[in-house]
Design an enzyme around this catalytic site. Structure first.
Site, short mmCIF file in Angstrom:
data_model
loop_
_atom_site.label_atom_id
_atom_site.label_comp_id
_atom_site.label_asym_id
_atom_site.label_seq_id
_atom_site.Cartn_x
_atom_site.Cartn_y
_atom_site.Cartn_z
CG ASP A 29 -1.67 1.22 1.49
OD1 ASP A 29 -1.81 2.01 0.53
OD2 ASP A 29 -2.14 1.42 2.63
CG ASN A 31 -3.09 5.25 -1.31
OD1 ASN A 31 -3.11 4.17 -0.70
ND2 ASN A 31 -4.02 5.59 -2.19
CG ASP A 33 -5.95 2.96 0.34
OD1 ASP A 33 -5.03 2.14 0.48
OD2 ASP A 33 -6.59 3.11 -0.73
CG ASP A 37 -1.33 1.62 -3.81
OD1 ASP A 37 -0.11 1.46 -4.04
OD2 ASP A 37 -1.76 2.18 -2.77
CG ASP A 110 -6.58 -12.00 -14.03
OD1 ASP A 110 -5.67 -11.83 -13.18
OD2 ASP A 110 -7.22 -13.06 -14.12
CG ASP A 212 -11.33 -15.18 -14.18
OD1 ASP A 212 -10.74 -15.73 -13.26
OD2 ASP A 212 -12.54 -14.87 -14.14
CD GLU A 277 -9.28 -19.88 -12.90
OE1 GLU A 277 -9.32 -20.02 -11.67
OE2 GLU A 277 -10.16 -19.26 -13.54
CG HIS A 338 -6.47 -15.31 -6.60
ND1 HIS A 338 -5.90 -15.92 -7.70
CD2 HIS A 338 -7.70 -14.93 -7.00
CE1 HIS A 338 -6.75 -15.91 -8.70
NE2 HIS A 338 -7.85 -15.30 -8.31
CG ASP A 339 -9.39 -18.49 -6.95
OD1 ASP A 339 -9.80 -17.45 -6.41
OD2 ASP A 339 -9.34 -18.64 -8.18
O1 TEU Z 1 -11.82 -18.49 -10.64
C1 TEU Z 1 -12.57 -19.44 -11.34
C2 TEU Z 1 -12.70 -20.70 -10.54
O2 TEU Z 1 -12.87 -21.77 -11.07
C3 TEU Z 1 -12.70 -20.47 -9.10
O3 TEU Z 1 -13.96 -19.97 -8.99
C4 TEU Z 1 -12.58 -21.51 -8.06
O4 TEU Z 1 -13.30 -22.65 -8.38
C5 TEU Z 1 -13.12 -20.89 -6.78
O5 TEU Z 1 -12.43 -19.70 -6.52
C6 TEU Z 1 -13.07 -21.85 -5.62
O6 TEU Z 1 -12.18 -21.47 -4.64
C7 TEU Z 1 -11.62 -17.25 -11.20
C8 TEU Z 1 -10.80 -16.40 -10.24
O7 TEU Z 1 -9.55 -16.98 -10.03
C9 TEU Z 1 -11.57 -16.19 -8.97
O8 TEU Z 1 -10.83 -15.44 -8.04
C10 TEU Z 1 -12.85 -15.45 -9.33
O9 TEU Z 1 -13.63 -15.30 -8.20
C11 TEU Z 1 -13.63 -16.20 -10.40
O10 TEU Z 1 -12.82 -16.59 -11.51
C12 TEU Z 1 -14.72 -15.34 -10.98
O11 TEU Z 1 -14.16 -14.36 -11.80
#
Ligand code: TEU
Length: 544
Positions: A29, A31, A33, A37, A110, A212, A277, A338-339
């Site tokens: 970050d 700034n 907040d 960023d 993305d 995505d 993905e 991140h998922d």
């Molecule tokens: O994720 C697609 C996806 O298959 C994921 O939804 C996954 O199954 C889910 O996050 C379970 O943990 C992409 C992105 O990586 C995700 O961050 C987004 O939320 C999603 O698309 C919608 O755009």
């Protein structure tokens, strides 16, 4: 033994890429907040590459920074060609690209083309009337016979994939949240507009796109019902798994509109890389690679994203993926994003390191999720601080994805050097030990190991370009393979278990040279023809 493997020669930058995924809200970050960023990333460029103490990566993938109401934290886009004020301005982005390129870093961004935000002007128009020119840009259906839903399709985040819209009394499709209406890729005007989006970012210097939710782009034109999944266990599983997504997901190898579109992108922009993905197995990945037949195309290889290490299954997945590869194959290995739960939480810290060792010694692009190089773990986020909608939709069942998205741990000051103010998600309590500054000072830290692995891979043509040959090993806990390039041969051994293993090497030499070990004390040692591997030790041996 195979000699010079010319077929493995690849000239595109992706063949040597080591990618680092930045979740911009949580990286730095600038700034105050409490949210990361683009200028924050600019501040940290030296950490990534180009200075003495850098990590040494040469590619970044930056998660969405586009204008968005942030219901899905940027994966709900309101304007594909602008930066959200949280992250900065388009000028900041231009400066960022310049800074990355100066340091020899390529940038992947993305392409969130399956859906938009429901606040996107296109959707506002589309929903306004059945005769609006943009009506067909989204997927609208009349009510069905029984419960009103057009069919039984379920959204990835649970619940029906259809939302009733009172304005025109029809349903629209949403593969994810109802605030993320699906676009209709059969519509040529939409595709044209999306090509403009790609052109716009390529002009700004972007080197690649991460597509995505690739499988969600194209659905069955007849909207047939998805069959029931007989293996579904009701308790503790997302309702999404109750169906087999035969019709709501696109056919992999077909010449669908999205495949045609992406092929056109590759043709039009001769240096651009595409990473799709899709959570699919090795055979399906090969089918897709064959369809594209380009070293500038790859599908995320998520076969290491499992809850525990099963060596036999891993070996099988690696071999299926890498042996008999399609032409122009660009492989990759991913251990976190991140998922999903962070790798050091899903597994143990030593297991996470040996998995990373495999990433850096196997052929293909390694993808590092920010903080993985520190051994960052999931953070438990109190209920009232949860941000991810999934957590709110499945209370007590799915913790959401916040735990793996907490701020980068830069140092041991308040807020871990991420921000001067309270961050949007809590900092992990382990930040006093697990942080960049501390780990830079320790030879035995995860960060030091990552730097050694990255530097080694970058300096080794055999690792970046060599062929892959699986090898049997005496112990079921050891994964072993050879890499061969230009008459040079390296043998890689990875002990995936917590016991000492002895490997006898079938090598006609009195002594062998261990040129790399994950064990920092013994990374260069001579040995007799057998090697003792410490628990979770990985090493590289020069054979020829
Ligand atoms: O994720 C697609 C996806 O298959 C994921 O939804 C996954 O199954 C889910 O996050 C379970 O943990 C992409 C992105 O990586 C995700 O961050 C987004 O939320 C999603 O698309 C919608 O755009």
């Amino acid at each position: 033994m195979p000699s010079n493997q010319k077929s493995s020669l690849k000239k595109h930058w992706s063949s040597e890429a080591i990618a680092y995924q930045i979740y911009p809200m949580s990286f730095k970050d600038s700034n105050g907040d409490g949210k990361g960023d683009l200028r924050g990333i600019i501040e940290k460029l030296d950490y990534l590459n180009g200075s003495q103490n850098s990590l040494g990566i040469n590619t970044v993938w930056i998660c969405p920074f586009y204008k968005s109401p942030m219901i899905d934290f940027g994966y709900d886009v309101m304007d594909f060609k602008d930066v959200d004020p949280i992250f900065g301005t388009i000028e900041d982005f231009e400066e960022l690209v310049e800074g990355l390129h100066q340091r020899g870093i390529k940038i992947i961004i993305d392409f969130v083309g399956n859906h938009t935000s429901d606040k996107h002007p296109w959707f506002k128009e589309s929903r306004s009337s059945k005769s609006n020119p943009k009506r067909d840009w989204y997927i609208w259906r009349d009510a069905g016979p029984d419960d009103g839903l057009p069919n039984n399709w379920i959204s990835v985040f649970g619940g029906p994939a259809w939302q009733f819209d009172p304005i025109t009394k029809q349903y629209y499709l949403h593969s994810f949240l109802s605030e993320q209406p699906d676009l209709n890729w059969h519509n040529p005007e939409l595709r044209q507009e999306m090509m403009d989006v790609i052109d716009f970012w390529v002009k700004k210097g972007v080197d690649g796109f991460r597509v995505d939710a690739f499988l969600n782009f194209v659905e069955d034109k007849l909207f047939r019902e998805d069959p029931i999944n007989p293996f579904y266990q009701k308790d503790g599983e997302n309702a999404y798994n109750s169906l087999m997504h035969k019709h709501s997901l696109g056919d992999l190898a077909e010449n669908t509109p999205i495949n045609q579109f992406l092929k056109e992108v590759l043709k039009k922009h001769e240096d651009v890389l595409i990473v799709c993905e899709a959570y699919i197995g090795p055979e399906d990945m090969h089918r897709l690679h064959k369809l594209y037949n380009s070293e500038r195309f790859t599908v995320f290889n998520f076969n290491f994203i499992n809850s525990k290490i099963e060596v036999g299954r891993y070996k099988e997945a690696i071999d299926k993926y890498l042996t008999k590869p399609p032409e122009n194959f660009l492989p990759n290995f991913v251990i976190g994003n991140h998922d999903v739960d962070r790798v050091a939480t899903r597994l143990s810290a030593p297991e996470a390191k040996i998995l990373a060792f495999l990433q850096f010694t196997l052929p293909g692009m390694p993808f590092i999720y920010y903080g993985e190089e520190l051994g960052m773990t999931n953070t438990s986020v109190p209920r009232e601080a949860l941000k991810d909608m999934i957590a709110q939709m499945f209370p007590g069942f799915h913790p959401g994805r916040d735990p793996e998205r907490t701020p980068m741990q830069w140092d041991n000051s308040k807020y871990s050097g991420f921000s001067t103010n309270k961050p949007w998600l809590p900092i992990n309590q382990n930040y006093k030990n697990i942080n960049v500054v501390s780990e830079n000072q320790e030879e035995n830290s995860t960060l030091s190991l990552y730097k050694r692995m990255i530097a080694f891979r970058k300096g080794s043509e055999v690792l970046t370009r060599g062929e892959y040959f699986p090898r049997n090993s005496a112990s079921p806990n050891v994964i072993s393979f050879e890499r061969v390039f230009d008459n040079k041969r390296l043998l890689v051994l990875a002990n995936m278990g917590n016991e000492v293993e002895r490997e006898i090497l079938p090598i006609d030499k009195e002594r062998i040279d261990i040129i790399f070990s994950t064990n920092y004390k013994s990374h260069h040692r001579k040995s007799l023809v057998s090697v003792e591997l410490l628990p979770f030790e990985g090493c590289i041996i020069e054979v020829e």
